[in-house]
Design an enzyme around this catalytic site. Structure first.
Site, PDB file in Angstrom:
ATOM      1  CB  THR A 193      -0.943  -0.158   1.189  1.00 34.15           C
ATOM      2  OG1 THR A 193      -1.939   1.056   0.983  1.00 34.15           O
ATOM      3  CG2 THR A 193      -0.272  -0.014   2.656  1.00 34.15           C
ATOM      4  CE  LYS A 202      -2.090   0.863  -3.068  1.00 37.28           C
ATOM      5  NZ  LYS A 202      -3.308   1.264  -3.438  1.00 37.28           N
ATOM      6  CG  ASN A 211      -3.798  -4.136  -4.680  1.00 34.56           C
ATOM      7  OD1 ASN A 211      -3.502  -4.910  -5.637  1.00 34.56           O
ATOM      8  ND2 ASN A 211      -4.953  -3.964  -4.112  1.00 34.56           N
ATOM      9  CG  ASP A 246      -6.079  -0.772  -5.018  1.00 40.55           C
ATOM     10  OD1 ASP A 246      -6.623  -1.351  -4.085  1.00 40.55           O
ATOM     11  OD2 ASP A 246      -5.021  -0.203  -5.304  1.00 40.55           O
ATOM     12  N   GLY A 255      -8.486  13.872  -8.325  1.00 41.77           N
ATOM     13  CA  GLY A 255      -7.056  13.649  -8.027  1.00 41.77           C
ATOM     14  C   GLY A 255      -6.529  12.862  -9.190  1.00 41.77           C
ATOM     15  N   GLY A 279      -3.355  11.066  -9.044  1.00 44.53           N
ATOM     16  CA  GLY A 279      -2.034  10.084  -8.416  1.00 44.53           C
ATOM     17  C   GLY A 279      -2.512   8.633  -8.545  1.00 44.53           C
ATOM     18  N   GLY A 280      -1.750   7.901  -7.930  1.00 48.65           N
ATOM     19  CA  GLY A 280      -1.757   6.509  -7.999  1.00 48.65           C
ATOM     20  C   GLY A 280      -3.102   5.806  -7.753  1.00 48.65           C
ATOM     21  CB  ALA A 281      -5.811   6.678  -5.240  1.00 48.70           C
ATOM     22  CE1 TYR A 334      -8.954   1.834   4.568  1.00 49.94           C
ATOM     23  CE2 TYR A 334      -9.752   1.663   6.822  1.00 49.94           C
ATOM     24  CZ  TYR A 334      -8.590   1.442   5.989  1.00 49.94           C
ATOM     25  OH  TYR A 334      -7.727   0.374   6.121  1.00 49.94           O
TER      26      TYR A 334
HETATM   27  P1  ATR Z   1      -1.973   8.191  -4.212  1.00 50.18           P
HETATM   28  O1  ATR Z   1      -1.096   7.013  -4.725  1.00 50.18           O
HETATM   29  O2  ATR Z   1      -2.557   8.127  -2.984  1.00 50.18           O
HETATM   30  O3  ATR Z   1      -3.055   8.555  -5.195  1.00 50.18           O
HETATM   31  P2  ATR Z   1      -0.098  10.488  -5.097  1.00 50.18           P
HETATM   32  O4  ATR Z   1       0.095   9.755  -6.336  1.00 50.18           O
HETATM   33  O5  ATR Z   1       0.824  11.071  -4.231  1.00 50.18           O
HETATM   34  O6  ATR Z   1      -0.871   9.437  -4.130  1.00 50.18           O
HETATM   35  O7  ATR Z   1      -1.405  11.406  -5.574  1.00 50.18           O
HETATM   36  C1  ATR Z   1      -2.039  12.315  -4.333  1.00 50.18           C
HETATM   37  C2  ATR Z   1      -3.142  13.031  -5.084  1.00 50.18           C
HETATM   38  O8  ATR Z   1      -3.924  13.964  -4.106  1.00 50.18           O
HETATM   39  C3  ATR Z   1      -2.802  13.891  -6.200  1.00 50.18           C
HETATM   40  O9  ATR Z   1      -3.661  14.035  -7.381  1.00 50.18           O
HETATM   41  C4  ATR Z   1      -2.785  15.422  -5.309  1.00 50.18           C
HETATM   42  O10 ATR Z   1      -2.715  16.588  -6.237  1.00 50.18           O
HETATM   43  P3  ATR Z   1      -1.528  17.287  -7.037  1.00 50.18           P
HETATM   44  O11 ATR Z   1      -1.200  16.039  -8.255  1.00 50.18           O
HETATM   45  O12 ATR Z   1      -1.986  18.577  -7.394  1.00 50.18           O
HETATM   46  O13 ATR Z   1      -0.326  16.988  -5.931  1.00 50.18           O
HETATM   47  C5  ATR Z   1      -3.877  15.023  -4.485  1.00 50.18           C
HETATM   48  N1  ATR Z   1      -3.863  15.937  -3.545  1.00 50.18           N
HETATM   49  C6  ATR Z   1      -3.303  15.674  -2.190  1.00 50.18           C
HETATM   50  N2  ATR Z   1      -3.552  16.526  -1.294  1.00 50.18           N
HETATM   51  C7  ATR Z   1      -4.498  17.339  -1.902  1.00 50.18           C
HETATM   52  C8  ATR Z   1      -5.476  18.616  -1.248  1.00 50.18           C
HETATM   53  N3  ATR Z   1      -5.062  19.004  -0.134  1.00 50.18           N
HETATM   54  N4  ATR Z   1      -6.324  19.014  -2.065  1.00 50.18           N
HETATM   55  C9  ATR Z   1      -6.467  18.524  -3.446  1.00 50.18           C
HETATM   56  N5  ATR Z   1      -5.829  17.635  -3.846  1.00 50.18           N
HETATM   57  C10 ATR Z   1      -4.738  17.122  -3.196  1.00 50.18           C
END
Ligand code: ATR
Length: 273
Positions: free
Chosen positions: A64, A68, A89, A105, A130, A132-134, A218
């Site tokens: 996690t 990942k 994952n 996931d 978002g 990112g990875g999720a 969660y």
């Molecule tokens: P994960 O693997 O959990 O998706 P990640 O790859 O670091 O983690 O991605 C985090 C995501 O949450 C990104 O889309 C990030 O936005 P940025 O690409 O602009 O950094 C977003 N994110 C994190 N904190 C945030 C916040 N407070 N408000 C809005 N978006 C946020």
């Protein structure tokens, strides 16, 4: 002899992970002889710890945050959905000694929506927050459900735009500001903002009349995004506990060849909140 098989989840932070409990419940339910522990592992010691885990007889691993993408790189072979996600994952030792990487996931999310909440995705207007990875993990399984429209909004808009290009523009991308005036049947929060009890800067009135909010994160208490959904009169405002159990069930199926019952486990975990 029925020997015990060893499994684990690696991540950081990991102490509050519910995965050991979920897999122990699955094992009891299906009479499987296994143990499953949570281990604090960072990106710095990931490779050596994984190698050691399999060398010492481990047969399956969940990875996690923040591991990942490293797990994706580590796997010798990957399922198609893991290739798309560029994130893994679930790692599974194969009979030839190689390690298979999967990403459960997205299918976990879809199964929670469709089977546990009776939520259809076909022809719906979907917003993902978002990039990112999720988000990577859920995009292909959500697109397979044939929504009418899917848009990814992100704080760094160029990251969302790059993701859209990578997925052959099967969805569009935008900034949070640009969402004003739009309406969605389903909004997924796949940012990591919830982990700090924060909320992306969302304009109001984004939901259709029966619109639904779903936070991939969660917690024992409602997340900031779940609270936002409730304040926006969402028909349902859900967190990711069901997805967590469903992704675990898909990993368990890959490892053990048996489909565990998820409903009883979700009910039990919900009663313990
Ligand atoms: P994960 O693997 O959990 O998706 P990640 O790859 O670091 O983690 O991605 C985090 C995501 O949450 C990104 O889309 C990030 O936005 P940025 O690409 O602009 O950094 C977003 N994110 C994190 N904190 C945030 C916040 N407070 N408000 C809005 N978006 C946020």
């Amino acid at each position: 002899m029925n020997t015990i098989n060893h499994y684990a989840v690696f991540g950081s932070p990991i102490s509050h992970s519910k995965s050991p409990r979920i897999h122990q419940l699955f094992a009891m339910q299906t009479h499987q002889n296994l143990d499953y522990i949570a281990q604090e592992v960072t990106a710095n010691n990931f490779i050596s710890t994984v190698e050691n885990f399999f060398k010492k007889g481990g047969v399956g691993l969940n990875c996690t945050v923040p591991l990942k993408e490293l797990a994706w790189q580590f796997a010798n072979k990957k399922t198609e959905r893991a290739e798309f996600a560029k994130a893994v994952n679930t790692l599974a030792l194969q009979s030839d000694g190689t390690i298979l990487g999967d990403n459960t996931d997205g299918i976990g999310l879809v199964n929670d929506l469709v089977f546990n909440h009776d939520i259809e995705l076909k022809n719906k207007r979907i917003l993902i927050l978002g990039a990112g990875g999720a988000t990577r993990g859920i995009l292909s399984p959500l697109l397979e459900q044939q929504p009418d429209y899917l848009i990814v909004a992100n704080r760094s808009v160029e990251k969302a735009a790059a993701l859209a290009i990578e997925f052959n523009n099967k969805f569009t991308s935008c900034s949070f500001d640009a969402l004003s005036g739009e309406k969605f049947d389903l909004i997924f929060n796949a940012t990591s903002a919830s982990l700090n009890d924060e909320l992306p800067p969302l304009p109001p009135n984004l939901l259709t009349e029966n619109g639904i909010c779903y936070d991939l994160a969660y917690g024992n208490l409602p997340t900031a995004f779940v609270r936002w959904g409730t304040s926006q009169n969402a028909r349902k405002s859900l967190d990711g506990l069901g997805m967590l159990v469903e992704q675990a069930a898909e990993a368990f199926k890959l490892w053990r060849g048996i489909q565990p019952n998820t409903k009883s486990v979700i009910e039990l975990l919900n009663s313990e909140r």
